[in-house]
Design a protein around this motif. Sequence first.
Motif, PDB file in Angstrom:
ATOM      1  N   UNK A  48      13.129 -17.022  16.758  1.00  0.00           N
ATOM      2  CA  UNK A  48      12.565 -17.388  15.620  1.00  0.00           C
ATOM      3  C   UNK A  48      12.936 -16.382  14.623  1.00  0.00           C
ATOM      4  N   UNK A  49      12.584 -16.630  13.306  1.00  0.00           N
ATOM      5  CA  UNK A  49      12.511 -15.596  12.267  1.00  0.00           C
ATOM      6  C   UNK A  49      11.186 -14.868  12.422  1.00  0.00           C
ATOM      7  N   UNK A  50      11.488 -13.459  12.305  1.00  0.00           N
ATOM      8  CA  UNK A  50      10.362 -12.709  12.350  1.00  0.00           C
ATOM      9  C   UNK A  50       9.909 -12.005  11.079  1.00  0.00           C
ATOM     10  N   UNK A  51       8.715 -11.960  10.581  1.00  0.00           N
ATOM     11  CA  UNK A  51       8.301 -11.420   9.454  1.00  0.00           C
ATOM     12  C   UNK A  51       7.199 -10.508   9.712  1.00  0.00           C
ATOM     13  N   UNK A  52       7.084  -9.619   8.631  1.00  0.00           N
ATOM     14  CA  UNK A  52       5.769  -8.509   8.565  1.00  0.00           C
ATOM     15  C   UNK A  52       5.188  -8.946   7.352  1.00  0.00           C
ATOM     16  N   UNK A  53       3.640  -9.102   7.431  1.00  0.00           N
ATOM     17  CA  UNK A  53       3.176  -9.223   6.109  1.00  0.00           C
ATOM     18  C   UNK A  53       1.927  -8.299   6.078  1.00  0.00           C
ATOM     19  N   UNK A  54       1.731  -7.632   4.926  1.00  0.00           N
ATOM     20  CA  UNK A  54       0.770  -6.628   4.657  1.00  0.00           C
ATOM     21  C   UNK A  54      -0.457  -7.161   4.114  1.00  0.00           C
ATOM     22  N   UNK A  55      -1.410  -7.425   5.019  1.00  0.00           N
ATOM     23  CA  UNK A  55      -2.690  -7.838   4.811  1.00  0.00           C
ATOM     24  C   UNK A  55      -3.924  -6.830   4.236  1.00  0.00           C
ATOM     25  N   UNK A  56      -3.482  -5.768   4.305  1.00  0.00           N
ATOM     26  CA  UNK A  56      -4.455  -4.584   3.775  1.00  0.00           C
ATOM     27  C   UNK A  56      -3.544  -3.415   3.868  1.00  0.00           C
ATOM     28  N   UNK A  57      -4.208  -2.204   3.651  1.00  0.00           N
ATOM     29  CA  UNK A  57      -3.617  -0.936   3.295  1.00  0.00           C
ATOM     30  C   UNK A  57      -2.168  -0.737   2.466  1.00  0.00           C
ATOM     31  N   UNK A  58      -1.901  -1.828   1.674  1.00  0.00           N
ATOM     32  CA  UNK A  58      -0.917  -1.883   0.970  1.00  0.00           C
ATOM     33  C   UNK A  58      -0.822  -1.058  -0.445  1.00  0.00           C
ATOM     34  N   UNK A  59      -2.185  -1.035  -0.906  1.00  0.00           N
ATOM     35  CA  UNK A  59      -2.201  -0.446  -2.357  1.00  0.00           C
ATOM     36  C   UNK A  59      -3.429   0.391  -2.179  1.00  0.00           C
ATOM     37  N   UNK A  60      -3.948   0.749  -1.011  1.00  0.00           N
ATOM     38  CA  UNK A  60      -5.117   1.786  -0.961  1.00  0.00           C
ATOM     39  C   UNK A  60      -5.132   2.320   0.489  1.00  0.00           C
ATOM     40  N   UNK A  61      -6.154   3.202   0.553  1.00  0.00           N
ATOM     41  CA  UNK A  61      -5.873   4.032   1.843  1.00  0.00           C
ATOM     42  C   UNK A  61      -6.996   3.314   3.071  1.00  0.00           C
ATOM     43  N   UNK A  62      -7.214   2.169   2.732  1.00  0.00           N
ATOM     44  CA  UNK A  62      -8.295   1.712   3.813  1.00  0.00           C
ATOM     45  C   UNK A  62      -7.820   0.326   3.877  1.00  0.00           C
ATOM     46  N   UNK A  63      -8.603  -0.521   5.075  1.00  0.00           N
ATOM     47  CA  UNK A  63      -8.146  -1.843   5.186  1.00  0.00           C
ATOM     48  C   UNK A  63      -6.933  -2.156   5.872  1.00  0.00           C
ATOM     49  N   UNK A  64      -6.533  -1.221   6.862  1.00  0.00           N
ATOM     50  CA  UNK A  64      -5.263  -1.415   7.448  1.00  0.00           C
ATOM     51  C   UNK A  64      -5.363  -2.608   8.390  1.00  0.00           C
ATOM     52  N   UNK A  65      -4.222  -3.653   7.742  1.00  0.00           N
ATOM     53  CA  UNK A  65      -4.053  -5.087   8.457  1.00  0.00           C
ATOM     54  C   UNK A  65      -2.527  -5.434   8.481  1.00  0.00           C
ATOM     55  N   UNK A  66      -1.859  -5.521   9.440  1.00  0.00           N
ATOM     56  CA  UNK A  66      -0.538  -5.846   9.312  1.00  0.00           C
ATOM     57  C   UNK A  66      -0.194  -7.259  10.267  1.00  0.00           C
ATOM     58  N   UNK A  67       0.312  -8.228   9.762  1.00  0.00           N
ATOM     59  CA  UNK A  67       0.628  -9.565  10.482  1.00  0.00           C
ATOM     60  C   UNK A  67       2.030  -9.669  10.617  1.00  0.00           C
ATOM     61  N   UNK A  68       2.378  -9.601  12.141  1.00  0.00           N
ATOM     62  CA  UNK A  68       3.797  -9.815  12.623  1.00  0.00           C
ATOM     63  C   UNK A  68       3.966 -11.322  13.037  1.00  0.00           C
TER      64      UNK A  68
END
Length: 462
Positions: free
Chosen positions: A9-29
Amino acid sequence: MAPNPAAHGTATLRFLGAADTVTGSRYLVTVGDRRVLVDCGLFQGYKVLRLRNRAPFPIPPSSIDAVVVSHAHLDHSGYLPALVRDGFRGVVHSTDGTAELSRIMLPDSAHLLEEEARHAAKGTWSKHPHPEPLYRLRDAQAALERFRPLPTGEVRTITDGVDLELVPAGHILGAAQVRLRVAGLTLHFTGDLGRPDDPLMRPPAALPPSDVLVTESTYGDREHAPDSPEVVLGDVVRRVAGRGGVVLIPAFAVGRTETVLLHLSRLRDRGEIPDVPVFVNSPMAVSALEVYRRHPDEHRLDTDELQRMYRMPSMVTSVDDSKLLNLRGGPMVIISASGMLAGGRVLHHLAAYGPDRRNAIVLTGYQAGGTRGSALLAGARTLRIFGRDVPIRAEVVSADSMSAHADADDLIAWMRSSSATPSAVYVTHGEPAAADTLRARITHELGWPARVPEHLETVRIA
């Protein structure tokens, strides 16, 4: 064997955190109908970021099949109790060291959140009539039941179409780089990458060939100061002890406290600092030291040095003993969390000793924007603590060279060692200036396609 639809299936990566800051790392695959969350951290610093912790999670937690935690620091793991409370029922994958440290850090985080809510309810500074913690101790305990450790170097299928491998990252005990194999591609997440010359931790493993790289950029726009941390610490301890003052060292209970103790014990062994009392006021740090003792293969210390480091300070665990430190006065050294003065017992010491010019506050690593530590570095001389403005007349010393993060040159060198060029590099987990500076260096010096993603952005990877 029947074909696996998720793998095609299609694979995506979504940036739920840490995309505009140095905290809150969360990456949805997402692969087909499968969802894997890489890191599940708390946002820290500016209030606009902290409010994201209170917002509904961008997707239903119950729809996530698995979580991978790179390491135990709360900006990578601290939202797990809320995620489980709100419906996540999958497995949390991490190294054994991260699982052990999480058993210390997540309950401690819940305790501090509950305590903060109680203080706010009693005080007058909360805007809410009935302040509630982000999560409670029972939520942290429920999250811990979902951990399933994975040794580094082993490959585990964590859901249909997604294989996981953890690779040593240095930084702190148990920290790992995260490699996911999805839809015929390899995604590589740095987590927090350690330094090659860290005095405590072993260097991070080299970057293997990867199709997509998601890199941190905490120090993406700077290099660590060349000053030896032992020189900086030795100078300030001698100076402050000479005037009868208190050296207050805010330090993360996991990683930084151990490094500070290592430097102080070496200075004392060489007779380069006076024999003043050293107190570690953090029950979590006391427990974390035991975890380091159980994992000698992950750090550089031999048994004798670890024992000397462990015996040097007085460990403060009770609330009453913590309060007595504020009445004791100098000369002495207090090491207490949190490292960015965001909360914890260190704030009581800051309120007690910050107003006295004889004392010193030593900041031992990165200070995220919006934290009290960042404000002190910028020259602030009044801090809001427990609803009141506290004057800060103590000397403020930056010991940035003690950071456990790879700096910009370290990150570029680590990437350069790879034998293959990724098809895409996403620069995250950094303040905007740091992330964009590292992006430019990756593009110009390595010739790799790099960009800084936006918060909640989704990119297609297959």
